[in-house]
Write a protein that holds these residues in place. Structure first.
Motif, PDB file in Angstrom:
ATOM      1  N   UNK A  99     -79.106 -22.866 -19.307  1.00 42.72           N
ATOM      2  CA  UNK A  99     -79.052 -23.734 -18.360  1.00 42.72           C
ATOM      3  C   UNK A  99     -79.780 -25.002 -18.041  1.00 42.72           C
ATOM      4  N   UNK A 100     -81.006 -24.938 -18.785  1.00 42.33           N
ATOM      5  CA  UNK A 100     -81.914 -26.244 -18.723  1.00 42.33           C
ATOM      6  C   UNK A 100     -81.145 -27.190 -19.740  1.00 42.33           C
ATOM      7  N   UNK A 101     -80.247 -26.784 -20.686  1.00 46.71           N
ATOM      8  CA  UNK A 101     -79.313 -27.743 -21.637  1.00 46.71           C
ATOM      9  C   UNK A 101     -78.292 -28.198 -20.667  1.00 46.71           C
ATOM     10  N   UNK A 102     -77.838 -27.255 -20.089  1.00 44.97           N
ATOM     11  CA  UNK A 102     -76.697 -27.654 -19.110  1.00 44.97           C
ATOM     12  C   UNK A 102     -76.971 -28.787 -18.117  1.00 44.97           C
ATOM     13  N   UNK A 144     -70.544 -31.067 -23.732  1.00 48.96           N
ATOM     14  CA  UNK A 144     -71.641 -30.176 -24.013  1.00 48.96           C
ATOM     15  C   UNK A 144     -72.189 -29.149 -22.677  1.00 48.96           C
ATOM     16  N   UNK A 145     -72.161 -30.086 -21.586  1.00 51.91           N
ATOM     17  CA  UNK A 145     -72.654 -29.582 -20.423  1.00 51.91           C
ATOM     18  C   UNK A 145     -71.778 -28.494 -19.931  1.00 51.91           C
ATOM     19  N   UNK A 149     -71.984 -24.250 -19.442  1.00 53.51           N
ATOM     20  CA  UNK A 149     -71.487 -23.693 -18.486  1.00 53.51           C
ATOM     21  C   UNK A 149     -70.807 -22.527 -18.661  1.00 53.51           C
ATOM     22  N   UNK A 150     -69.960 -22.753 -19.457  1.00 50.84           N
ATOM     23  CA  UNK A 150     -68.970 -21.599 -19.948  1.00 50.84           C
ATOM     24  C   UNK A 150     -69.703 -20.463 -20.696  1.00 50.84           C
ATOM     25  N   UNK A 154     -70.152 -16.595 -19.497  1.00 48.94           N
ATOM     26  CA  UNK A 154     -69.755 -15.451 -20.388  1.00 48.94           C
ATOM     27  C   UNK A 154     -70.868 -14.604 -20.889  1.00 48.94           C
ATOM     28  N   UNK A 155     -72.124 -15.022 -20.343  1.00 52.04           N
ATOM     29  CA  UNK A 155     -73.193 -13.981 -20.667  1.00 52.04           C
ATOM     30  C   UNK A 155     -73.737 -14.269 -22.042  1.00 52.04           C
ATOM     31  N   UNK A 156     -73.497 -15.461 -22.665  1.00 55.13           N
ATOM     32  CA  UNK A 156     -73.983 -15.617 -24.265  1.00 55.13           C
ATOM     33  C   UNK A 156     -75.346 -15.925 -24.262  1.00 55.13           C
TER      34      UNK A 156
END
Length: 177
Positions: A99-102, A144-145, A149-150, A154-156
């Motif tokens: 989430x931080x990276x997104x 990349x964002x 998000x995907x 997907x719970x990765x």
């Protein structure tokens, strides 16, 4: 009601997440898609920064803003790359890394849109080159964002191993008399 012959095998399984909590240096992350994106972003940030700095107008407000964005991208991508290479992300897996990276990539993408547009509008050749690298960085950070998000949906995991084990239970009909 279905007869035992028509029943499908029932699956039971579990998902185990394996985290190694030791800090270790591992270059294999660079070969993954997120690793390639981070290295490419660092190169584009540096190229844009160098183009502005090599210009005669490096102290112009437009160039300064572009350099602030480029250096921000360089620091964010560089620190995240170092954290992944050292498996700090895996050690602190409870933190919401994806989430931080997104959010960071989304903000950098928007800031590169503004910075690249204003330096290209200036008209200098070095500024136009920096704008080109800035637009490439904008697309890279934006994509990349999107991928982050995907991955969240997907719970990765940001880093670590997800092991899925599945056992199948088959019901056989009773023997004929």
């Amino acid at each position: 009601m279905t007869s035992p012959q028509n029943q499908q095998p029932q699956g039971m399984g579990s998902t185990n997440v394996i985290f190694r909590t030791d800090i270790r240096f591992d270059l294999s992350y660079i070969k993954t898609t997120p690793g390639i994106f981070k290295v490419t972003a660092i190169v584009l940030d540096l190229l844009g920064f160098i183009c502005i700095q090599s210009s005669a107008f490096w102290s112009n407000g437009r160039g300064v803003y572009f350099n602030v964005v480029a250096l921000m991208g360089l620091w964010v991508s560089g620190i995240l790359l170092a954290l992944y290479l050292l498996h700090v992300v895996e050690k602190y897996h409870n933190f919401m890394w994806l989430k931080v990276e997104m959010i960071a990539c989304g903000i950098l993408s928007f800031m590169y849109l503004i910075a690249s547009t204003i330096v290209v509008a200036f008209g200098s050749a070095a500024y136009s080159a920096a704008g080109f690298f800035g637009y490439l960085a904008m697309v890279l950070y934006g994509f990349d964002a999107f991928l982050k998000g995907r991955a969240i949906q997907a719970g990765e995991l940001a880093q670590g191993s997800l092991v899925v084990t599945k056992q199948t239970h088959v019901t056989t009909p009773p023997a004929m008399p």
